[in-house]
Write a protein that holds these residues in place. Structure first.
Motif, PDB file in Angstrom:
ATOM      1  N   LEU A  74      24.108   6.978  30.171  1.00  0.00           N
ATOM      2  CA  LEU A  74      25.469   7.199  29.672  1.00  0.00           C
ATOM      3  C   LEU A  74      25.652   8.699  29.497  1.00  0.00           C
ATOM      4  O   LEU A  74      24.888   9.330  28.771  1.00  0.00           O
ATOM      5  CB  LEU A  74      25.670   6.494  28.326  1.00  0.00           C
ATOM      6  N   ARG A  75      26.637   9.251  30.183  1.00  0.00           N
ATOM      7  CA  ARG A  75      26.865  10.686  30.059  1.00  0.00           C
ATOM      8  C   ARG A  75      28.352  10.985  29.964  1.00  0.00           C
ATOM      9  O   ARG A  75      29.192  10.174  30.362  1.00  0.00           O
ATOM     10  CB  ARG A  75      26.229  11.449  31.212  1.00  0.00           C
ATOM     11  N   ARG A  76      28.630  12.169  29.467  1.00  0.00           N
ATOM     12  CA  ARG A  76      30.014  12.628  29.377  1.00  0.00           C
ATOM     13  C   ARG A  76      30.614  12.670  30.791  1.00  0.00           C
ATOM     14  O   ARG A  76      29.961  13.119  31.733  1.00  0.00           O
ATOM     15  CB  ARG A  76      30.028  14.022  28.755  1.00  0.00           C
ATOM     16  N   PRO A  77      31.839  12.184  30.951  1.00  0.00           N
ATOM     17  CA  PRO A  77      32.457  12.208  32.284  1.00  0.00           C
ATOM     18  C   PRO A  77      32.693  13.637  32.773  1.00  0.00           C
ATOM     19  O   PRO A  77      32.932  14.546  31.969  1.00  0.00           O
ATOM     20  CB  PRO A  77      33.789  11.488  32.100  1.00  0.00           C
ATOM     21  N   GLU A  78      32.624  13.791  34.068  1.00  0.00           N
ATOM     22  CA  GLU A  78      32.903  15.064  34.722  1.00  0.00           C
ATOM     23  C   GLU A  78      34.080  14.864  35.658  1.00  0.00           C
ATOM     24  O   GLU A  78      34.333  13.746  36.112  1.00  0.00           O
ATOM     25  CB  GLU A  78      31.675  15.508  35.523  1.00  0.00           C
ATOM     26  N   LYS A  79      34.769  15.951  35.971  1.00  0.00           N
ATOM     27  CA  LYS A  79      35.940  15.850  36.847  1.00  0.00           C
ATOM     28  C   LYS A  79      35.610  15.157  38.168  1.00  0.00           C
ATOM     29  O   LYS A  79      36.423  14.422  38.714  1.00  0.00           O
ATOM     30  CB  LYS A  79      36.544  17.228  37.092  1.00  0.00           C
ATOM     31  N   ASP A  80      34.400  15.380  38.674  1.00  0.00           N
ATOM     32  CA  ASP A  80      33.988  14.769  39.945  1.00  0.00           C
ATOM     33  C   ASP A  80      33.868  13.238  39.855  1.00  0.00           C
ATOM     34  O   ASP A  80      33.772  12.570  40.877  1.00  0.00           O
ATOM     35  CB  ASP A  80      32.648  15.341  40.410  1.00  0.00           C
ATOM     36  N   ASP A  81      33.872  12.693  38.648  1.00  0.00           N
ATOM     37  CA  ASP A  81      33.778  11.234  38.470  1.00  0.00           C
ATOM     38  C   ASP A  81      35.120  10.538  38.693  1.00  0.00           C
ATOM     39  O   ASP A  81      35.167   9.309  38.737  1.00  0.00           O
ATOM     40  CB  ASP A  81      33.300  10.894  37.051  1.00  0.00           C
ATOM     41  N   PHE A  82      36.193  11.308  38.822  1.00  0.00           N
ATOM     42  CA  PHE A  82      37.514  10.692  38.888  1.00  0.00           C
ATOM     43  C   PHE A  82      37.660   9.700  40.044  1.00  0.00           C
ATOM     44  O   PHE A  82      38.220   8.616  39.865  1.00  0.00           O
ATOM     45  CB  PHE A  82      38.651  11.726  38.960  1.00  0.00           C
ATOM     46  N   GLU A  83      37.173  10.036  41.221  1.00  0.00           N
ATOM     47  CA  GLU A  83      37.339   9.135  42.380  1.00  0.00           C
ATOM     48  C   GLU A  83      36.754   7.759  42.085  1.00  0.00           C
ATOM     49  O   GLU A  83      37.355   6.736  42.387  1.00  0.00           O
ATOM     50  CB  GLU A  83      36.714   9.733  43.641  1.00  0.00           C
ATOM     51  N   ARG A  84      35.560   7.742  41.494  1.00  0.00           N
ATOM     52  CA  ARG A  84      34.923   6.463  41.164  1.00  0.00           C
ATOM     53  C   ARG A  84      35.692   5.749  40.043  1.00  0.00           C
ATOM     54  O   ARG A  84      35.842   4.530  40.063  1.00  0.00           O
ATOM     55  CB  ARG A  84      33.463   6.702  40.777  1.00  0.00           C
ATOM     56  N   SER A  99      47.477   5.671  41.090  1.00  0.00           N
ATOM     57  CA  SER A  99      46.851   6.988  41.028  1.00  0.00           C
ATOM     58  C   SER A  99      47.329   7.797  39.821  1.00  0.00           C
ATOM     59  O   SER A  99      46.524   8.404  39.111  1.00  0.00           O
ATOM     60  CB  SER A  99      47.133   7.750  42.325  1.00  0.00           C
ATOM     61  N   ALA A 100      48.630   7.804  39.554  1.00  0.00           N
ATOM     62  CA  ALA A 100      49.180   8.588  38.444  1.00  0.00           C
ATOM     63  C   ALA A 100      48.650   8.089  37.101  1.00  0.00           C
ATOM     64  O   ALA A 100      48.254   8.879  36.235  1.00  0.00           O
ATOM     65  CB  ALA A 100      50.706   8.544  38.464  1.00  0.00           C
ATOM     66  N   LYS A 101      48.620   6.777  36.918  1.00  0.00           N
ATOM     67  CA  LYS A 101      48.115   6.196  35.659  1.00  0.00           C
ATOM     68  C   LYS A 101      46.628   6.513  35.499  1.00  0.00           C
ATOM     69  O   LYS A 101      46.166   6.853  34.411  1.00  0.00           O
ATOM     70  CB  LYS A 101      48.366   4.687  35.653  1.00  0.00           C
ATOM     71  N   ALA A 102      45.866   6.395  36.599  1.00  0.00           N
ATOM     72  CA  ALA A 102      44.432   6.695  36.529  1.00  0.00           C
ATOM     73  C   ALA A 102      44.202   8.159  36.167  1.00  0.00           C
ATOM     74  O   ALA A 102      43.341   8.466  35.337  1.00  0.00           O
ATOM     75  CB  ALA A 102      43.764   6.352  37.860  1.00  0.00           C
ATOM     76  N   PHE A 162      42.274   9.218  32.805  1.00  0.00           N
ATOM     77  CA  PHE A 162      41.046  10.007  32.925  1.00  0.00           C
ATOM     78  C   PHE A 162      41.204  11.329  32.167  1.00  0.00           C
ATOM     79  O   PHE A 162      40.288  11.756  31.449  1.00  0.00           O
ATOM     80  CB  PHE A 162      40.731  10.254  34.403  1.00  0.00           C
ATOM     81  N   LYS A 163      42.362  11.955  32.280  1.00  0.00           N
ATOM     82  CA  LYS A 163      42.641  13.209  31.568  1.00  0.00           C
ATOM     83  C   LYS A 163      42.546  12.995  30.061  1.00  0.00           C
ATOM     84  O   LYS A 163      41.948  13.798  29.345  1.00  0.00           O
ATOM     85  CB  LYS A 163      44.030  13.712  31.964  1.00  0.00           C
ATOM     86  N   MET A 189      40.796  10.726  28.567  1.00  0.00           N
ATOM     87  CA  MET A 189      39.387  10.485  28.253  1.00  0.00           C
ATOM     88  C   MET A 189      38.656  11.827  28.086  1.00  0.00           C
ATOM     89  O   MET A 189      37.886  12.004  27.136  1.00  0.00           O
ATOM     90  CB  MET A 189      38.752   9.637  29.366  1.00  0.00           C
ATOM     91  N   LEU A 190      38.906  12.773  28.978  1.00  0.00           N
ATOM     92  CA  LEU A 190      38.279  14.090  28.881  1.00  0.00           C
ATOM     93  C   LEU A 190      38.771  14.845  27.643  1.00  0.00           C
ATOM     94  O   LEU A 190      37.978  15.501  26.949  1.00  0.00           O
ATOM     95  CB  LEU A 190      38.558  14.910  30.144  1.00  0.00           C
ATOM     96  N   GLU A 191      40.061  14.733  27.345  1.00  0.00           N
ATOM     97  CA  GLU A 191      40.625  15.392  26.156  1.00  0.00           C
ATOM     98  C   GLU A 191      40.036  14.819  24.867  1.00  0.00           C
ATOM     99  O   GLU A 191      39.826  15.546  23.896  1.00  0.00           O
ATOM    100  CB  GLU A 191      42.150  15.263  26.145  1.00  0.00           C
ATOM    101  N   HIS A 192      39.778  13.513  24.843  1.00  0.00           N
ATOM    102  CA  HIS A 192      39.163  12.893  23.667  1.00  0.00           C
ATOM    103  C   HIS A 192      37.800  13.533  23.415  1.00  0.00           C
ATOM    104  O   HIS A 192      37.445  13.844  22.276  1.00  0.00           O
ATOM    105  CB  HIS A 192      39.046  11.377  23.855  1.00  0.00           C
ATOM    106  N   TRP A 193      37.037  13.731  24.492  1.00  0.00           N
ATOM    107  CA  TRP A 193      35.738  14.399  24.361  1.00  0.00           C
ATOM    108  C   TRP A 193      35.917  15.806  23.795  1.00  0.00           C
ATOM    109  O   TRP A 193      35.157  16.218  22.908  1.00  0.00           O
ATOM    110  CB  TRP A 193      35.042  14.477  25.725  1.00  0.00           C
ATOM    111  N   ASP A 194      36.887  16.546  24.317  1.00  0.00           N
ATOM    112  CA  ASP A 194      37.109  17.915  23.852  1.00  0.00           C
ATOM    113  C   ASP A 194      37.466  17.943  22.370  1.00  0.00           C
ATOM    114  O   ASP A 194      37.020  18.818  21.631  1.00  0.00           O
ATOM    115  CB  ASP A 194      38.224  18.591  24.664  1.00  0.00           C
ATOM    116  N   GLN A 195      38.258  16.967  21.929  1.00  0.00           N
ATOM    117  CA  GLN A 195      38.719  16.944  20.547  1.00  0.00           C
ATOM    118  C   GLN A 195      37.664  16.427  19.573  1.00  0.00           C
ATOM    119  O   GLN A 195      37.507  16.954  18.479  1.00  0.00           O
ATOM    120  CB  GLN A 195      39.981  16.093  20.436  1.00  0.00           C
ATOM    121  N   TYR A 196      36.927  15.377  19.947  1.00  0.00           N
ATOM    122  CA  TYR A 196      36.033  14.697  19.000  1.00  0.00           C
ATOM    123  C   TYR A 196      34.545  14.826  19.327  1.00  0.00           C
ATOM    124  O   TYR A 196      33.704  14.378  18.558  1.00  0.00           O
ATOM    125  CB  TYR A 196      36.379  13.205  18.919  1.00  0.00           C
TER     126      TYR A 196
END
Length: 166
Positions: free
Chosen positions: A8-18, A39-42, A46-47, A49-56
């Motif tokens: 289990l790891r923090r998501p990276e931008k490159d994970d978006f396609e998967r 695509s827009a909703k995903a 995903f954005k 999800m990354l922001e949640h990591w940045d905040q918390y």
């Protein structure tokens, strides 16, 4: 972070396609009233999800199977509105090829342990659609109990609310 079978790891931008591949699959959305993600909703999800990591400094993880190092899903703990109340929510979505292998239960138990010991929370919640029997079983195997219902999708049966306390 690791379990017996998972990384289990923090998501990276490159994970978006998967992420998009898993979330646009009709099979992984059988019980999702919104259906598969476009695509827009995903991108927005995903954005966030990354922001949640940045905040918390925690959030949804990229879930990787140790056996073949492939990304099999995404999930974790994040703050979510339950009607008018914000709760610490446990959620996940696994690719179809990862189903039936015990990964969901293994992941859920680790996420709960992290919530209690890693970030010091006292309770964790989960929401599940009433016809999603597999996910209900996962939450119950992980020690969560149903505490109520939530009318969170207009025109649909109420979701079941699960909770576990430290």
């Amino acid at each position: 972070m690791e379990t017996e079978s998972l990384i289990l790891r923090r998501p990276e931008k490159d994970d978006f396609e998967r992420f998009f591949e898993i979330n646009k699959d009709p099979q992984t959305n059988l019980y999702n009233p919104s259906g598969p993600m476009n695509s827009a909703k995903a991108e927005n999800t995903f954005k966030r999800m990354l922001e949640h990591w940045d905040q918390y400094n925690f959030g949804g993880w990229t879930i990787i199977a140790k056996e073949n190092k492939s990304i099999i899903g995404f999930g974790g703990l994040s703050y979510k509105m339950y009607g008018e109340e914000e709760k610490l929510n446990l959620g996940y979505r696994l690719a179809v090829e990862a189903w039936g292998k015990g990964y969901a239960t293994e992941f859920t138990k680790k996420a709960i342990d992290f919530g209690f010991t890693g970030i010091g929370k006292e309770e964790i919640f989960g929401i599940v659609r009433p016809d999603n029997i597999a996910s209900i079983k996962v939450l119950e195997k992980a020690g969560m109990t149903q505490i109520g219902k939530l009318s969170d999708v207009p025109g649909q049966p109420e979701s079941l609310v699960y909770r576990i306390q430290k």
